[in-house]
Design a protein around this motif. Structure first.
Motif, PDB file in Angstrom:
ATOM      1  N   GLN A 275       0.833  -1.205   0.000  1.00 26.56           N
ATOM      2  CA  GLN A 275       0.000   0.000   0.000  1.00 26.56           C
ATOM      3  C   GLN A 275       0.868   1.256   0.000  1.00 26.56           C
ATOM      4  O   GLN A 275       0.552   2.249  -0.675  1.00 26.56           O
ATOM      5  CB  GLN A 275      -0.911   0.003   1.226  1.00 26.56           C
ATOM      6  CG  GLN A 275      -1.982  -1.073   1.225  1.00 26.56           C
ATOM      7  CD  GLN A 275      -2.747  -1.064   2.535  1.00 26.56           C
ATOM      8  OE1 GLN A 275      -2.220  -1.450   3.582  1.00 26.56           O
ATOM      9  NE2 GLN A 275      -3.988  -0.628   2.490  1.00 26.56           N
TER      10      GLN A 275
ATOM     11  N   ASP B 241       2.181   1.728  -3.438  1.00 23.50           N
ATOM     12  CA  ASP B 241       1.145   2.225  -4.344  1.00 23.50           C
ATOM     13  C   ASP B 241       0.975   3.736  -4.215  1.00 23.50           C
ATOM     14  O   ASP B 241       0.673   4.426  -5.201  1.00 23.50           O
ATOM     15  CB  ASP B 241      -0.191   1.527  -4.058  1.00 23.50           C
ATOM     16  CG  ASP B 241      -0.265   0.134  -4.655  1.00 23.50           C
ATOM     17  OD1 ASP B 241       0.546  -0.150  -5.551  1.00 23.50           O
ATOM     18  OD2 ASP B 241      -1.119  -0.654  -4.224  1.00 23.50           O
TER      19      ASP B 241
ATOM     20  N   ILE C 124      -4.735   5.686   2.606  1.00 29.69           N
ATOM     21  CA  ILE C 124      -4.520   4.751   3.714  1.00 29.69           C
ATOM     22  C   ILE C 124      -5.276   5.159   4.968  1.00 29.69           C
ATOM     23  O   ILE C 124      -5.662   4.317   5.773  1.00 29.69           O
ATOM     24  CB  ILE C 124      -3.006   4.578   3.972  1.00 29.69           C
ATOM     25  CG1 ILE C 124      -2.359   3.918   2.745  1.00 29.69           C
ATOM     26  CG2 ILE C 124      -2.743   3.767   5.227  1.00 29.69           C
ATOM     27  CD1 ILE C 124      -0.883   3.687   2.846  1.00 29.69           C
TER      28      ILE C 124
END
Length: 410
Positions: A326, A329, A381
């Motif tokens: 994550q 990304d 996030i």
């Protein structure tokens, strides 16, 4: 992903063998009638095997053939506990070499290539796996092992190496050294076979561009032969795995139930023909998903996506579950940010603080990068990190696997 009839037949044979020859599985499957397993659903009722089982079997409790048939052992590092010892028969070694040679062929590598191997040798499966596969292919092997970057580059130039086998961390280090020394015109690399650690798109693009190569993800783990059980082809980043040697399930890591095809879950592997240490329903902790549809390359071997991380890679900060994938990304969408980062998690003044150290490309504004990364992290996030931009090369490089997340709270 449905089990084929061929795989079911192979599993029935394997189960009979382990119940006859493996004290480990005789105990594991005590009270289970394996002859009553007639379909995939029956098989999915068998208990899982996990790393703790393998540690308890140390040193040779997994051995499922007479000792005279064992020709080699390999081992995990043991950095997180008792090491895992995996014994191999000659057939296991040969099967592994065949699988690895198949990986090279899927990457378009031939017996006319010169393959430089930089992962470690010894008890670790990496170096010798890359080597025996290349020898089975009939290619010229340059078995360097890790480290000694000066000599790596000297051999790469003088021997006109065409294929580099490495971790992504060491491939990046070599790419940076080649650029720094201005020797790119003397390098003849065409392909890179990268394994041992997951890596993000930004790092992949950077290595491919700086080395001028096509890159291939190779997958494996010590418990299941080693690297060489899956690789991507030129048509997709998803990796073909060798379903004539293993059966793969992708399950919900919390419930142990199968996920829908295309959904992310934990890779669980059963070896179909392994002799020395066969494993049934082994939980790898690796997270991926089945890639649906046929591959344009024409291969009928099924595919799994590149790994997104491990179930034990996750950290929880301020109520947010965070995986390295994550973070990568987010970073790939930040203009001016390089591929290299490091995360520090601390507990200060009664609260958790997540700090991201990010390398910034030359000419990019550090303040702008920090602001954009912080904002995107919050959006994607769910929490705001402290971002500290640094120059290219300031973060440590590794000849092995890079550690990127440091949780200092415990």
């Amino acid at each position: 992903m449905r089990m084929t009839q061929t795989q079911l037949d192979m599993l029935k044979v394997q189960l009979k063998k382990v119940m006859k020859n493996s004290p480990f599985y005789q105990e594991k499957f005590k009270g289970i009638n394996v002859d009553g397993i007639t379909c995939q659903e029956d098989f999915e009722k068998l208990p899982f095997t996990w790393k703790g089982d393998l540690r308890e079997a140390y040193p040779l409790g997994l051995m499922a053939v007479p000792e005279k048939e064992i020709v080699r052992i390999h081992s995990s590092s043991g950095t997180t506990g008792t090491p895992i010892i995996i014994p191999y028969t000659q057939k296991d070694v040969d099967d592994w070499a065949d699988m690895f040679a198949r990986c090279y062929r899927f990457a378009g590598i031939t017996n006319m290539d010169r393959i430089q191997i930089t992962p470690g040798y010894g008890l670790w499966t990496a170096g010798i796996g890359f080597q025996t596969g290349a020898e089975r292919l009939g290619a010229m092997v340059v078995p360097m092992g890790p480290g000694n970057t000066d000599k790596q580059l000297r051999m790469m130039m003088d021997l006109k190496t065409t294929v580099l086998c490495a971790t992504s961390s060491y491939a990046l280090l070599l790419a940076e050294e080649i650029a720094k020394r201005g020797i790119g015109t003397h390098i003849h690399l065409k392909k890179g076979v990268i394994g041992s650690e997951r890596w993000g798109d930004k790092m992949r693009s950077r290595i491919a561009k700086e080395l001028g190569v096509s890159l291939y993800d190779i997958y494996g783990l010590t418990e299941i032969y080693g690297p060489g059980i899956a690789i991507n082809c030129d048509h997709s980043k998803a990796m073909h795995y060798w379903d004539d040697y293993m059966y793969i399930e992708i399950l919900d890591p919390h419930t142990g139930e199968p996920v829908e095809d295309g959904e992310i879950g934990e890779i669980v592997i059963t070896t179909l023909v392994k002799e020395g240490a066969p494993l049934i329903r082994y939980r790898t902790h690796d997270l991926s998903r089945f890639e649906p549809g046929d591959c344009p390359c024409g291969s009928k071997h099924p595919r799994i996506d590149t790994l997104i991380g491990r179930t034990d890679d996750m950290v929880k900060v301020k109520g947010c579950n965070i995986f390295p994938s994550q973070i990568e990304d987010v970073i790939k969408d930040v203009e001016g940010a390089s591929s290299e980062y490091q995360v520090m998690i601390d507990h200060l003044g009664g609260k958790d603080i997540l700090t991201i150290f990010i390398e910034v490309k030359k000419g990019a504004g550090k303040t702008d990068v920090a602001h954009e990364l912080s904002s995107l992290f919050k959006i994607k996030i769910g929490m705001t990190p402290l971002v500290k931009p640094v120059d290219i090369g300031e973060l440590p490089r590794s000849e092995k696997k890079s550690r990127r997340i440091f949780d200092n709270r415990y």
